[in-house]
Design a protein around this motif. Structure first.
Motif, short mmCIF file in Angstrom:
data_model
loop_
_atom_site.label_atom_id
_atom_site.label_comp_id
_atom_site.label_asym_id
_atom_site.label_seq_id
_atom_site.Cartn_x
_atom_site.Cartn_y
_atom_site.Cartn_z
N LEU A 82 -83.82 -43.03 -68.53
CA LEU A 82 -84.08 -42.94 -67.09
C LEU A 82 -85.20 -43.88 -66.68
N VAL A 83 -86.26 -43.92 -67.45
CA VAL A 83 -87.37 -44.83 -67.14
C VAL A 83 -86.89 -46.27 -67.13
N ASP A 84 -86.11 -46.64 -68.13
CA ASP A 84 -85.60 -48.01 -68.21
C ASP A 84 -84.76 -48.37 -66.98
N ARG A 85 -83.88 -47.46 -66.57
CA ARG A 85 -83.01 -47.74 -65.42
C ARG A 85 -83.82 -47.82 -64.13
N LEU A 86 -84.74 -46.89 -63.94
CA LEU A 86 -85.53 -46.88 -62.70
C LEU A 86 -86.41 -48.12 -62.59
N GLU A 87 -87.02 -48.50 -63.69
CA GLU A 87 -87.86 -49.71 -63.67
C GLU A 87 -87.02 -50.95 -63.41
N ASP A 88 -85.80 -50.95 -63.90
CA ASP A 88 -84.90 -52.08 -63.63
C ASP A 88 -84.57 -52.16 -62.15
N TYR A 89 -84.59 -51.01 -61.47
CA TYR A 89 -84.36 -50.97 -60.01
C TYR A 89 -85.63 -51.22 -59.21
N LYS A 90 -86.72 -51.57 -59.88
CA LYS A 90 -88.00 -51.88 -59.23
C LYS A 90 -88.79 -50.64 -58.80
N ALA A 91 -88.46 -49.48 -59.34
CA ALA A 91 -89.27 -48.29 -59.09
C ALA A 91 -90.48 -48.31 -60.01
N ARG A 92 -91.55 -47.65 -59.59
CA ARG A 92 -92.74 -47.49 -60.42
C ARG A 92 -92.69 -46.10 -61.04
N VAL A 93 -92.71 -46.04 -62.36
CA VAL A 93 -92.45 -44.78 -63.06
C VAL A 93 -93.62 -44.44 -63.98
N GLU A 94 -93.96 -43.15 -64.00
CA GLU A 94 -94.98 -42.66 -64.93
C GLU A 94 -94.52 -41.32 -65.49
N GLY A 102 -83.63 -46.30 -57.15
CA GLY A 102 -84.67 -47.28 -56.88
C GLY A 102 -85.01 -47.33 -55.40
N PRO A 103 -85.95 -48.19 -55.03
CA PRO A 103 -86.31 -48.35 -53.62
C PRO A 103 -85.11 -48.83 -52.81
N SER A 104 -85.13 -48.53 -51.51
CA SER A 104 -84.06 -49.01 -50.64
C SER A 104 -84.01 -50.54 -50.69
N ALA A 105 -82.84 -51.09 -50.94
CA ALA A 105 -82.72 -52.55 -51.05
C ALA A 105 -81.30 -52.99 -50.77
N THR A 106 -81.17 -54.24 -50.36
CA THR A 106 -79.86 -54.86 -50.20
C THR A 106 -80.04 -56.35 -50.48
N SER A 107 -78.95 -57.07 -50.44
CA SER A 107 -79.00 -58.52 -50.64
C SER A 107 -78.32 -59.22 -49.48
N ASP A 108 -78.91 -60.34 -49.04
CA ASP A 108 -78.27 -61.08 -47.97
C ASP A 108 -77.17 -61.98 -48.55
N ILE A 109 -76.60 -62.83 -47.72
CA ILE A 109 -75.47 -63.63 -48.15
C ILE A 109 -75.82 -64.61 -49.28
N GLU A 110 -77.10 -64.94 -49.40
CA GLU A 110 -77.55 -65.82 -50.47
C GLU A 110 -78.08 -65.03 -51.67
N LEU A 111 -77.79 -63.71 -51.69
CA LEU A 111 -78.18 -62.82 -52.78
C LEU A 111 -79.69 -62.69 -52.93
N GLU A 112 -80.40 -62.88 -51.83
CA GLU A 112 -81.84 -62.64 -51.82
C GLU A 112 -82.09 -61.15 -51.59
N ARG A 113 -82.83 -60.52 -52.50
CA ARG A 113 -83.08 -59.09 -52.40
C ARG A 113 -84.06 -58.80 -51.26
N VAL A 114 -83.68 -57.83 -50.43
CA VAL A 114 -84.52 -57.40 -49.31
C VAL A 114 -84.73 -55.89 -49.47
N GLU A 115 -85.99 -55.46 -49.50
CA GLU A 115 -86.29 -54.04 -49.71
C GLU A 115 -86.72 -53.37 -48.42
N GLY A 116 -86.48 -52.05 -48.37
CA GLY A 116 -86.89 -51.27 -47.21
C GLY A 116 -85.96 -51.36 -46.04
N VAL A 117 -84.69 -51.65 -46.28
CA VAL A 117 -83.75 -51.84 -45.18
C VAL A 117 -83.31 -50.49 -44.59
#
Length: 222
Positions: free
Chosen positions: A59-71, A195-210
């Motif tokens: 679970l830690v590995d997957r969440l960190e891969d999604y850019k979450a901060r885990v402890e 993970g945090p709210s995120a999406t990608s635009d048409i150029e696959l640039e990750r945008v968080e907090g959408v």
């Protein structure tokens, strides 16, 4: 032959079948009753077979891969971990959030929300963070599920503030999706967080907090 029958005949021919049943008018029933279908065979895994340590590690590995901060902390240190993340922030907590997870200084500052006394969206939008517990976490997919229980609160409080601090009791971690949904009441208002709210635009640039918090802190309580 109707156009539909012609199309179906071509499909059957491509599949190596000799004929196709003519189409029936809408609402018509076949002359012979079809046998009742039984339960579909479960040809998939229903249990990961992983132990607690392996579940936490995955679970830690997957969440960190999604850019979450885990402890990962002992249950006795959950309050201190939450205080570190919410220091100096104005935050909302559901009415049923466990008292032992908020030290007195934080408890005094917490803005409470409940179904009986819900905060307006405008008020939620002005808060810095939210702290909740969780119902189930699925290690293989890195998904945390909230089900609207009193320690998790209404769906709105976990979607509007920009920072979500989520406590995951280790006993609620499962390995795979079938295990997770076996523990859930699917008639409840489920929120699935990977993970945090995120999406990608048409150029696959990750945008968080959408469409939810752009920062996700997960505290796994052992």
């Amino acid at each position: 032959m109707s156009a539909r029958d012609e199309i179906l005949a071509r499909i059957h021919e491509a599949l190596g079948r000799d004929s196709v049943e003519p189409s029936r008018p809408l609402g018509a029933h076949p002359q012979e009753a079809t046998p009742e279908s039984g339960p579909a065979p479960a040809g998939y895994r229903t249990d990961s077979g992983l132990g607690e340590d392996a579940l936490v590690e995955l679970l830690v590995d997957r969440l960190e891969d999604y850019k979450a901060r885990v402890e990962v902390v002992p249950r006795s240190e959950v309050a201190a971990a939450i205080r570190t993340r919410l220091e100096g922030k104005e935050f909302v907590a559901p009415e049923g959030f466990p008292a032992e997870w908020l030290d007195p200084s934080l408890a005094e500052r917490a803005v409470r929300d409940s179904r009986e006394a819900p905060l307006a969206v405008v008020r939620l939008d002005g808060l810095d963070a939210v702290v909740t517990s969780s119902a189930v976490s699925i290690a293989e997919t890195g998904t945390i599920v909230l089900d609207g229980s009193p320690d998790q609160g209404r769906r709105a409080i976990s979607l509007v503030p920009d920072h979500h601090v989520c406590v995951v009791p280790v006993g609620t971690i499962v390995g795979i999706v079938p295990e997770g949904f076996a523990r859930l009441d699917v008639t409840r208002p489920l929120t699935l967080i990977s993970g945090p709210s995120a999406t990608s635009d048409i150029e696959l640039e990750r945008v968080e907090g959408v469409h939810g918090p752009r920062t996700l802190d997960v505290i796994i309580a052992r």
